[in-house]
Design a protein around this motif. Structure first.
Motif, PDB file in Angstrom:
ATOM      1  N   LEU A  14      19.368  69.823  34.986  1.00  0.00           N
ATOM      2  CA  LEU A  14      19.064  69.686  36.454  1.00  0.00           C
ATOM      3  C   LEU A  14      17.860  68.663  36.381  1.00  0.00           C
ATOM      4  CD1 LEU A  14      19.896  70.268  39.176  1.00  0.00           C
ATOM      5  CD2 LEU A  14      18.027  72.218  38.791  1.00  0.00           C
ATOM      6  N   LYS A  15      18.015  67.520  37.345  1.00  0.00           N
ATOM      7  CA  LYS A  15      16.972  66.381  37.516  1.00  0.00           C
ATOM      8  C   LYS A  15      16.367  66.675  38.989  1.00  0.00           C
ATOM      9  CE  LYS A  15      19.256  63.270  34.236  1.00  0.00           C
ATOM     10  NZ  LYS A  15      19.022  64.146  33.146  1.00  0.00           N
ATOM     11  N   LYS A  16      15.435  65.754  39.232  1.00  0.00           N
ATOM     12  CA  LYS A  16      14.716  65.830  40.600  1.00  0.00           C
ATOM     13  C   LYS A  16      15.899  65.313  41.411  1.00  0.00           C
ATOM     14  CE  LYS A  16      10.127  64.674  38.715  1.00  0.00           C
ATOM     15  NZ  LYS A  16       8.918  63.421  39.023  1.00  0.00           N
ATOM     16  N   GLY A  17      15.719  65.865  42.935  1.00  0.00           N
ATOM     17  CA  GLY A  17      16.567  65.407  43.777  1.00  0.00           C
ATOM     18  C   GLY A  17      16.938  66.633  44.920  1.00  0.00           C
ATOM     19  N   MET A  18      17.760  66.287  45.700  1.00  0.00           N
ATOM     20  CA  MET A  18      18.228  67.237  46.838  1.00  0.00           C
ATOM     21  C   MET A  18      19.547  67.536  46.597  1.00  0.00           C
ATOM     22  SD  MET A  18      18.025  66.693  50.945  1.00  0.00           S
ATOM     23  CE  MET A  18      18.446  67.932  52.122  1.00  0.00           C
ATOM     24  N   TYR A  19      19.930  68.965  46.500  1.00  0.00           N
ATOM     25  CA  TYR A  19      21.242  69.523  46.213  1.00  0.00           C
ATOM     26  C   TYR A  19      21.541  70.619  47.400  1.00  0.00           C
ATOM     27  CZ  TYR A  19      19.970  67.397  41.619  1.00  0.00           C
ATOM     28  OH  TYR A  19      19.434  66.487  40.739  1.00  0.00           O
ATOM     29  N   ILE A  20      22.891  70.783  47.559  1.00  0.00           N
ATOM     30  CA  ILE A  20      23.181  71.828  48.168  1.00  0.00           C
ATOM     31  C   ILE A  20      23.340  73.166  47.126  1.00  0.00           C
ATOM     32  CG2 ILE A  20      25.315  72.918  49.557  1.00  0.00           C
ATOM     33  CD1 ILE A  20      26.139  69.909  50.216  1.00  0.00           C
ATOM     34  N   GLY A  86      24.183  74.698  60.891  1.00  0.00           N
ATOM     35  CA  GLY A  86      24.882  73.586  61.751  1.00  0.00           C
ATOM     36  C   GLY A  86      24.387  72.458  61.799  1.00  0.00           C
ATOM     37  N   LEU A  87      23.349  71.974  60.540  1.00  0.00           N
ATOM     38  CA  LEU A  87      22.915  70.499  60.554  1.00  0.00           C
ATOM     39  C   LEU A  87      23.881  69.678  59.718  1.00  0.00           C
ATOM     40  CD1 LEU A  87      20.324  69.520  61.932  1.00  0.00           C
ATOM     41  CD2 LEU A  87      19.085  69.878  59.810  1.00  0.00           C
ATOM     42  N   PRO A  88      24.192  68.543  59.970  1.00  0.00           N
ATOM     43  CA  PRO A  88      24.927  67.712  59.172  1.00  0.00           C
ATOM     44  C   PRO A  88      23.815  67.109  57.660  1.00  0.00           C
ATOM     45  CG  PRO A  88      25.125  66.964  61.463  1.00  0.00           C
ATOM     46  CD  PRO A  88      24.084  67.790  61.248  1.00  0.00           C
ATOM     47  N   HIS A  89      24.569  67.124  57.060  1.00  0.00           N
ATOM     48  CA  HIS A  89      23.760  66.615  55.658  1.00  0.00           C
ATOM     49  C   HIS A  89      23.079  65.418  55.881  1.00  0.00           C
ATOM     50  CE1 HIS A  89      26.131  69.772  53.413  1.00  0.00           C
ATOM     51  NE2 HIS A  89      27.293  69.007  53.417  1.00  0.00           N
ATOM     52  N   GLU A  90      23.574  64.532  56.421  1.00  0.00           N
ATOM     53  CA  GLU A  90      22.867  63.046  56.802  1.00  0.00           C
ATOM     54  C   GLU A  90      21.541  63.375  57.476  1.00  0.00           C
ATOM     55  OE1 GLU A  90      25.806  63.648  57.806  1.00  0.00           O
ATOM     56  OE2 GLU A  90      27.276  62.357  56.482  1.00  0.00           O
ATOM     57  N   THR A  91      21.718  64.595  58.476  1.00  0.00           N
ATOM     58  CA  THR A  91      20.600  64.724  59.488  1.00  0.00           C
ATOM     59  C   THR A  91      19.475  65.489  58.498  1.00  0.00           C
ATOM     60  OG1 THR A  91      22.068  65.006  61.352  1.00  0.00           O
ATOM     61  CG2 THR A  91      19.738  65.990  61.452  1.00  0.00           C
ATOM     62  N   ALA A  92      19.948  66.449  57.635  1.00  0.00           N
ATOM     63  CA  ALA A  92      19.032  67.291  56.844  1.00  0.00           C
ATOM     64  C   ALA A  92      18.394  66.134  55.868  1.00  0.00           C
ATOM     65  CB  ALA A  92      19.888  68.085  55.855  1.00  0.00           C
ATOM     66  N   MET A 140      13.682  60.919  47.050  1.00  0.00           N
ATOM     67  CA  MET A 140      14.809  61.045  48.528  1.00  0.00           C
ATOM     68  C   MET A 140      15.260  59.777  48.882  1.00  0.00           C
ATOM     69  SD  MET A 140      15.145  64.104  49.378  1.00  0.00           S
ATOM     70  CE  MET A 140      16.020  63.956  50.922  1.00  0.00           C
ATOM     71  N   ARG A 141      14.607  58.663  48.527  1.00  0.00           N
ATOM     72  CA  ARG A 141      15.136  57.397  48.888  1.00  0.00           C
ATOM     73  C   ARG A 141      16.653  57.167  48.294  1.00  0.00           C
ATOM     74  NH1 ARG A 141      10.555  55.442  51.126  1.00  0.00           N
ATOM     75  NH2 ARG A 141       8.673  55.449  50.086  1.00  0.00           N
ATOM     76  N   GLN A 142      16.886  57.664  46.923  1.00  0.00           N
ATOM     77  CA  GLN A 142      17.948  57.721  46.343  1.00  0.00           C
ATOM     78  C   GLN A 142      19.180  58.684  47.006  1.00  0.00           C
ATOM     79  OE1 GLN A 142      18.254  54.852  44.438  1.00  0.00           O
ATOM     80  NE2 GLN A 142      15.932  54.741  45.259  1.00  0.00           N
ATOM     81  N   PRO A 145      24.548  61.786  51.152  1.00  0.00           N
ATOM     82  CA  PRO A 145      25.345  63.050  51.218  1.00  0.00           C
ATOM     83  C   PRO A 145      26.333  63.202  49.854  1.00  0.00           C
ATOM     84  CG  PRO A 145      25.288  61.934  53.191  1.00  0.00           C
ATOM     85  CD  PRO A 145      24.571  60.972  52.232  1.00  0.00           C
ATOM     86  N   ALA A 146      26.717  61.968  49.338  1.00  0.00           N
ATOM     87  CA  ALA A 146      27.724  62.290  47.933  1.00  0.00           C
ATOM     88  C   ALA A 146      26.644  62.702  46.921  1.00  0.00           C
ATOM     89  CB  ALA A 146      28.230  60.980  47.920  1.00  0.00           C
ATOM     90  N   SER A 147      25.548  62.499  46.926  1.00  0.00           N
ATOM     91  CA  SER A 147      24.825  63.000  45.657  1.00  0.00           C
ATOM     92  C   SER A 147      24.345  64.532  45.696  1.00  0.00           C
ATOM     93  CB  SER A 147      23.680  62.028  45.465  1.00  0.00           C
ATOM     94  OG  SER A 147      22.738  62.095  46.460  1.00  0.00           O
ATOM     95  N   LEU A 148      24.671  65.256  46.801  1.00  0.00           N
ATOM     96  CA  LEU A 148      23.908  66.555  47.071  1.00  0.00           C
ATOM     97  C   LEU A 148      24.610  67.491  46.231  1.00  0.00           C
ATOM     98  CD1 LEU A 148      23.890  66.510  51.037  1.00  0.00           C
ATOM     99  CD2 LEU A 148      22.005  66.219  49.299  1.00  0.00           C
ATOM    100  N   ARG A 149      25.749  67.316  45.410  1.00  0.00           N
ATOM    101  CA  ARG A 149      26.373  68.240  44.685  1.00  0.00           C
ATOM    102  C   ARG A 149      25.356  68.212  43.170  1.00  0.00           C
ATOM    103  NH1 ARG A 149      28.856  70.702  48.315  1.00  0.00           N
ATOM    104  NH2 ARG A 149      30.300  69.756  49.357  1.00  0.00           N
ATOM    105  N   TYR A 150      25.572  69.433  42.533  1.00  0.00           N
ATOM    106  CA  TYR A 150      24.851  69.809  41.464  1.00  0.00           C
ATOM    107  C   TYR A 150      25.558  68.996  40.457  1.00  0.00           C
ATOM    108  CZ  TYR A 150      21.560  73.594  42.878  1.00  0.00           C
ATOM    109  OH  TYR A 150      20.492  74.294  43.592  1.00  0.00           O
TER     110      TYR A 150
END
Length: 150
Positions: A14-20, A86-92, A140-142, A145-150
């Motif tokens: 696991l690396k730094k990032g934002m994930y679902i 109910g918040l779209p990933h782009e908005t989050a 977070m600049r990187q 929505p496509a990169s949110l998966r572990y």
């Protein structure tokens, strides 16, 4: 007992990032991973505390406040959980970036930091929270929505 989902993620890769972290109907739990797990570099408790107060205050004072369920730290001190409804990933993603900028720019008294408002009111570190916000904003600049998966 069954192993919960967050313990099934390989923390050695696991690396730094934002994930679902998980999706439960319209409730999404995001893993905001500030630090690489088990690398010996962890978030400081006072910085975590201040960051939590500022981030939570910011997101709960936006037009999306009714879609914010929870924001709080991970016990391992490598990041935070951000739970939305109910918040779209782009908005989050955008909201997270804006909250980070809010933390970076914040001056003054930390919201909810009076003795009557907080259970550990003396344990705050604005400079530390801002340092971590700046580092994570670069991560977070990187994020897409496509990169949110572990």
């Amino acid at each position: 007992m069954e192993k919960i989902a967050s313990f099934q993620v390989d923390h050695d890769t696991l690396k730094k990032g934002m994930y679902i972290s998980r999706i439960d109907g319209d409730i999404i739990t995001y893993d905001l991973r500030f630090k690489v797990p088990n690398a010996g570099d962890y978030l400081d408790n006072a910085a975590i505390h201040t960051f939590e107060h500022l981030f939570a205050t910011y997101v709960r004072n936006t037009a999306f406040s009714d879609k914010i369920i929870y924001f709080g730290p991970m016990g391992c001190r490598t990041g935070f959980y951000f739970i939305t409804r109910g918040l779209p990933h782009e908005t989050a993603i955008d909201l997270t970036r804006k909250a980070l900028q809010f933390v970076l720019d914040f001056e003054g008294t930390i919201p909810g930091s009076a003795r009557s408002e907080c259970g550990n009111y003396l344990n705050h570190d604005l400079v530390g929270a801002q340092r971590e916000a700046g580092i994570y904003l670069d991560v977070m600049r990187q994020v897409t929505p496509a990169s949110l998966r572990y």
